[in-house]
Design a protein around this motif. Sequence first.
Motif, PDB file in Angstrom:
ATOM      1  N   GLU A 167      -7.747   5.156 -13.429  1.00  0.00           N
ATOM      2  CA  GLU A 167      -7.281   3.881 -12.886  1.00  0.00           C
ATOM      3  C   GLU A 167      -6.768   3.004 -14.018  1.00  0.00           C
ATOM      4  O   GLU A 167      -7.183   3.144 -15.166  1.00  0.00           O
ATOM      5  CB  GLU A 167      -8.422   3.170 -12.158  1.00  0.00           C
ATOM      6  N   TYR A 214      -9.535   8.265  -3.249  1.00  0.00           N
ATOM      7  CA  TYR A 214     -10.693   9.089  -2.910  1.00  0.00           C
ATOM      8  C   TYR A 214     -10.623   9.665  -1.505  1.00  0.00           C
ATOM      9  O   TYR A 214     -11.301  10.643  -1.208  1.00  0.00           O
ATOM     10  CB  TYR A 214     -11.976   8.269  -3.073  1.00  0.00           C
ATOM     11  N   LYS A 216       0.851  -1.182   0.000  1.00  0.00           N
ATOM     12  CA  LYS A 216       0.000   0.000   0.000  1.00  0.00           C
ATOM     13  C   LYS A 216       0.890   1.237   0.000  1.00  0.00           C
ATOM     14  O   LYS A 216       1.660   1.449   0.939  1.00  0.00           O
ATOM     15  CB  LYS A 216      -0.920   0.013   1.226  1.00  0.00           C
ATOM     16  N   ARG A 244      -0.963   2.352  -5.247  1.00  0.00           N
ATOM     17  CA  ARG A 244      -1.663   1.069  -5.248  1.00  0.00           C
ATOM     18  C   ARG A 244      -2.027   0.736  -3.813  1.00  0.00           C
ATOM     19  O   ARG A 244      -1.302   1.072  -2.879  1.00  0.00           O
ATOM     20  CB  ARG A 244      -0.771  -0.063  -5.786  1.00  0.00           C
ATOM     21  N   SER A 252      -6.740   3.953  -1.360  1.00  0.00           N
ATOM     22  CA  SER A 252      -7.757   4.609  -2.176  1.00  0.00           C
ATOM     23  C   SER A 252      -7.415   6.071  -2.392  1.00  0.00           C
ATOM     24  O   SER A 252      -7.079   6.800  -1.451  1.00  0.00           O
ATOM     25  CB  SER A 252      -9.123   4.511  -1.498  1.00  0.00           C
ATOM     26  N   TRP A 286      -3.507   3.675  -9.690  1.00  0.00           N
ATOM     27  CA  TRP A 286      -4.226   4.885 -10.067  1.00  0.00           C
ATOM     28  C   TRP A 286      -3.266   6.060 -10.224  1.00  0.00           C
ATOM     29  O   TRP A 286      -2.158   6.064  -9.684  1.00  0.00           O
ATOM     30  CB  TRP A 286      -5.312   5.223  -9.046  1.00  0.00           C
ATOM     31  N   TYR A 309      -8.387  12.124 -12.710  1.00  0.00           N
ATOM     32  CA  TYR A 309      -8.122  10.831 -12.090  1.00  0.00           C
ATOM     33  C   TYR A 309      -8.369   9.705 -13.086  1.00  0.00           C
ATOM     34  O   TYR A 309      -9.325   9.746 -13.871  1.00  0.00           O
ATOM     35  CB  TYR A 309      -9.054  10.665 -10.880  1.00  0.00           C
TER      36      TYR A 309
END
Length: 223
Positions: A182, A209, A89, A204, A207, A187, A180
């Motif tokens: 993906e 968002y 992450k 990765r 998120s 992303w 944005y």
Amino acid sequence: METTSRAVARASAAEGGQPGPSAWRTVDGYLRAPFPWYGLDEAFTGRRWLMQVGTAADGTVEHGAIGHGDEPSVRNEHVAGDDQDAKEKFAVVVTVAASPDRRSADGTGLLEATSVSSAAWLAGVGLLSFTWPGQMDHTLRDDWLEQQTETAWSLADDLDAAEWSTLSLPVDGVPTTFHYRESAYGWVLAGSAGKSVHLGAYGRGMSAYGLAFSVVKDIAAHA
């Protein structure tokens, strides 16, 4: 003439992607930058780490990146979704100095202006540099990278295309519109922070968002 940002990122990609950890965490270049650096805001409490800066021919710092979370490893596109990928992450924030068209240091050429597209392309190549088709031999891998790099540039050059959507994220507490997209690899997003810098980001496992960005108060603390 291509932008300095594009030339620097192209060279990085051609050499096999981002430099390894031994080339990261050098704070000198960050301290020379004539613009503020951005990262995730204080709501992110995980690890932060410096990557590298990009400079013009005269040594002026033009852009750089700060990582958050796990230091990303190269992901084989054929094993997407494996255990390692699921655990990894990270988010990388790219800061690009906002510059108009300007003469090169030696006065012989014109450097193109930087823009949100510059930030989007640097972020796209950054994500790409951690994704390799591991079953290819070296020659085919170079061809693949060149093709994907050009695709990333084409996408960044048209931020109104269908591949991009928009989302609003806080920058220094102010809601800001970002472009944005993906992909199978993660992303990418890009926008501006006032008049001084453009921001790109990629990641990765985290998120996009829920992200928020703010000026880094003490860049040396991340070295």
